[in-house]
Design a protein around this motif. Structure first.
Motif, PDB file in Angstrom:
ATOM      1  N   HIS A  94      -3.116  -2.891  -0.979  1.00  0.00           N
ATOM      2  CA  HIS A  94      -3.757  -1.883  -0.146  1.00  0.00           C
ATOM      3  C   HIS A  94      -3.305  -2.852   1.330  1.00  0.00           C
ATOM      4  O   HIS A  94      -4.547  -4.201   1.052  1.00  0.00           O
ATOM      5  CB  HIS A  94      -4.573  -0.918   0.194  1.00  0.00           C
ATOM      6  CG  HIS A  94      -4.567   0.242   1.899  1.00  0.00           C
ATOM      7  ND1 HIS A  94      -3.743   0.788   1.701  1.00  0.00           N
ATOM      8  CD2 HIS A  94      -5.553  -0.224   2.928  1.00  0.00           C
ATOM      9  CE1 HIS A  94      -3.991   1.123   3.491  1.00  0.00           C
ATOM     10  NE2 HIS A  94      -4.947   1.120   3.370  1.00  0.00           N
ATOM     11  N   GLY A  96       0.823  -0.989   0.402  1.00  0.00           N
ATOM     12  CA  GLY A  96      -0.119  -0.189   0.412  1.00  0.00           C
ATOM     13  C   GLY A  96       0.944   1.208   0.298  1.00  0.00           C
ATOM     14  O   GLY A  96       1.189   2.544  -0.896  1.00  0.00           O
ATOM     15  N   ARG A 134      -6.905   3.772  -4.636  1.00  0.00           N
ATOM     16  CA  ARG A 134      -6.420   2.445  -3.512  1.00  0.00           C
ATOM     17  C   ARG A 134      -6.823   1.597  -3.796  1.00  0.00           C
ATOM     18  O   ARG A 134      -7.836   1.114  -3.655  1.00  0.00           O
ATOM     19  CB  ARG A 134      -6.864   3.098  -2.729  1.00  0.00           C
ATOM     20  CG  ARG A 134      -5.683   2.856  -1.310  1.00  0.00           C
ATOM     21  CD  ARG A 134      -5.803   3.097   0.402  1.00  0.00           C
ATOM     22  NE  ARG A 134      -7.202   2.268   0.746  1.00  0.00           N
ATOM     23  CZ  ARG A 134      -7.439   2.980   2.368  1.00  0.00           C
ATOM     24  NH1 ARG A 134      -7.130   3.618   2.832  1.00  0.00           N
ATOM     25  NH2 ARG A 134      -9.195   2.092   2.285  1.00  0.00           N
TER      26      ARG A 134
END
Length: 340
Positions: free
Chosen positions: A184, A78, A162
């Motif tokens: 992530h 991440g 993300r």
């Protein structure tokens, strides 16, 4: 290797010598469960809680690997803006065709004879989208794993988006069967790390991850890997003949400590009571879902991800434990105090 990776601003953490799982937590963390963000080890300069302790601090890295020179290297995906496709080649029962490429219907006339691994499903996905097979992408870093699998490294060039990690066996959030996503909330084993089965070996001459291809970014979004600005409302099931408004946040807060005890088992290969902890978490989730406090599919996904983080080599066994405990818990609806 750890210093080189950190120099690229990729946070690293130690892996247990000869293993692909994080190095052991300190004694205090082994006997007392707590959130990684509240762990005293980090303030004291010790590794703990796997990728939660990952760092680019060269002085800290030197201290860690001086203390345990045999430690392997894990990269926290991440913070490094990495999206890695982890293609498995494990012997496993091939699921029904509707689970091979989640969300894509594979017609009966498509011959799937010989399909046996993530290499096959990833190639099938690429063929469906008329795109090059990522497993053959010579423009990005690819790492052969000791088990015969492949790690395909990409950089997320859109930090505003993300991506979440997932397992290829997940019935809800998966890119393809036997193709895990490391992003992530996950880590990847660094090249040159050695375990008894062999070495994580880079292929070809390329040592830099290429930007995540647009078509793969679109597939990750389609399959639920992209973080959303706001959660999608989940229908609330009926309980005892009447609808109730549930506080999902409260139920999640109740379940999260149990999930954390499962994740903490990653620090040790055995002797952690992993099965008991996973069974307890899944049984509780089943009871909360039956009472209308949680969405069972989402809870199952969280359980699967926590179990995979702790024991990535036994996905089929993990799913068996989860499904049996969810079913048992569903027979006993659970109303924690303050949520009923």
């Amino acid at each position: 290797m750890a210093r080189w990776l950190a120099g690229r601003q990729w946070p690293v953490h130690p892996l247990a010598p000869g293993r692909k799982t994080p190095a052991a937590n300190c004694e205090q963390c082994r006997v007392r469960s707590h959130e990684p963000s509240r762990c005293p080890c980090h303030a004291q300069g010790r590794w703990c809680h796997g990728f939660h302790s990952a760092t680019t601090d060269l002085a800290l890295i030197d201290a860690w690997w001086s203390r345990e020179p045999r430690a392997g290297v894990g990269v926290s995906c991440g913070p490094a803006h990495l999206v890695v496709l982890d293609v498995d080649a494990h012997a496993a029962q091939v699921p029904d065709r509707d689970r091979l490429l989640p969300g894509i219907r594979i017609p009966e006339q498509v011959d799937l004879a010989g399909l046996a691994s993530g290499f096959d499903t990833l190639a099938l996905l690429a063929a469906y989208r008329q795109q090059p097979n990522p497993a053959e992408d010579e423009n990005t870093l690819r790492v052969r794993t000791p088990s015969g699998g492949l790690h395909i490294w990409y950089v997320n060039s859109r930090p505003a988006v993300r991506y979440r990690s997932s397992t290829g066996s997940s019935p809800r959030t998966a890119l393809a069967w036997q193709v895990d996503v490391r992003a992530h909330g996950g880590y990847i084993v660094a090249p040159t790390t050695r375990i008894p089965a062999g070495v994580y070996t880079p292929l070809g001459a390329v040592r830099d991850p290429a930007p995540l291809p647009e078509w793969l970014a679109a597939e990750l979004t389609r399959t639920g890997h992209a973080a959303q600005a706001s959660p999608v409302p989940v229908p609330v099931p009926r309980s005892r003949g009447r609808a109730r408004v549930r506080r999902a946040g409260g139920a999640q807060a109740f379940l999260q400590p149990l999930l954390e005890t499962v994740r903490e088992c990653a620090a040790h290969a055995e002797g952690t009571g992993f099965t008991e902890k996973l069974n307890r978490a899944a049984f509780t989730a089943g009871g909360l879902a039956a009472a209308g406090h949680l969405n069972q599919a989402e809870a199952r996904q969280e359980l699967a991800e926590a179990a995979h983080y702790a024991r990535p080599h036994q996905n089929r066994r993990n799913e068996t434990i989860i499904d049996a405990a969810l079913s048992a818990g569903a027979s006993r609806p659970f109303h924690p105090k303050g949520l009923a």
